[in-house]
Scaffold this motif. Structure first.
Motif: not given
Length: 313
Positions: A70-74, A111-113, A155-159, A206-210
């Motif tokens: 929910s926090l990520l969505d907000v 998004l990846t988080m 996800n922050a580091l890779f993004s 992106g596609w490696t993470l997802l």
């Protein structure tokens, strides 16, 4: 306000977002449903977070993971939608150089988080159903804290390289982004430099993470399904599957909207360019609006907590 020039010899210090370049009249019609979805997403997630915070019976790892989602969505909604509505209502199309790339970073990383959070939630359900006796010793508050750190850090580091690579490009020509938001491809294609490596990094990262998250989610549910089919007690299988139902629906929402967005971007020549723009906006609205509602309706403990909260008001 003077209209921006399409070309300039000076370095670009701000961009101009042109939503729906071919159908700008759509903006007035879309502003109302988008506003309602935004209010629904903010309100539903806010109620869910407050309920989990105040209701002692919900202080469990599964609900902590839902709070993280929910926090990520907000944050995603607040990063994207207010600017879109400002364009629709007040024609505030300009966005500073820093704000554009900061928005890009939030969108790519969060998004990846979300995808990674779904993977952790799938593992939580796997342990709960396949190893119920070991669940209290494996899925602890410490596990959730470590999982949250992992979700954010990975996800922050890779993004992070995505906006860094885009911001280091030379923007010496057009500064009009034909989009409502600062996506990497919409911005970087305005550069005078070669953006091959930029696009390649986003695609691979992106596609490696997802992709890795999706594989682990599928594996978790495969083991869950195999374990459920072995249960002989009457009604036990249905009860076990019902505990995964809400989670599965959330993954379906997330994956479906993302898949449609990817397909429309791949078929740009056959689809009007405004369609992917609209789908990109909806991807930041529909899952955040529906996620807390699905869990609230399908989870008795959350529904009871919400009713208690409403009685206190």
């Amino acid at each position: 306000m003077a209209s921006p020039s399409n070309y300039s010899t000076a370095p670009v210090s701000e961009f101009f977002l042109i939503c729906f370049p071919n159908y700008q009249s759509w903006q007035h019609w879309l502003s109302l449903p988008l506003s309602l979805l935004f209010l629904l997403a903010m309100g539903a997630n806010g109620i869910l977070l407050i309920t989990i915070r105040l209701e002692a019976s919900l202080h469990e790892p599964m609900y902590y993971l839902l709070s993280l989602l929910s926090l990520l969505d907000v944050v995603l909604c607040l990063t994207v939608i207010p600017k879109v509505l400002a364009i629709f209502w007040f024609d505030l199309r300009s966005i500073s150089f820093f704000a554009c790339f900061f928005q890009m970073f939030i969108m790519n990383s969060f998004l990846t988080m979300e995808s990674c959070t779904f993977m952790v939630m799938a593992y939580d359900r796997y342990v709960a159903i396949c190893h119920p006796l070991r669940y209290p010793s494996i899925i602890t508050d410490q596990f959730v804290a470590r999982a949250a750190v992992f979700v954010v850090a990975r996800n922050a580091l890779f993004s992070l390289p995505v906006p860094i690579l885009s911001s280091r490009l030379r923007y010496c020509a057009e500064n009009i982004i034909k989009n409502c938001i600062c996506t990497n491809l919409s911005v970087s294609k305005l550069s005078c430099d070669d953006i091959t490596f930029n696009r390649l990094y986003q695609f691979v990262a992106g596609w490696t993470l997802l992709g890795s998250d999706l594989i682990l989610i599928v594996l978790s549910y495969s083991f869950i399904l195999r374990a459920v089919l072995r249960i002989k007690a009457e009604g036990a299988a249905a009860k076990a599957l019902s505990t995964c139902g809400s989670h599965f629906i959330l993954i379906l929402f997330f994956s479906t909207v993302l898949l449609v967005l990817v397909i429309t971007n791949l078929a740009r020549k056959r689809i009007p360019p405004d369609v992917p723009i609209l789908l990109n906006i909806l991807h930041h609205l529909i899952p955040p609006a529906l996620n807390p509602i699905v869990y609230g309706v399908r989870t008795k403990e959350i529904m009871q907590g919400i009713l208690k909260l409403l009685r206190r008001l």
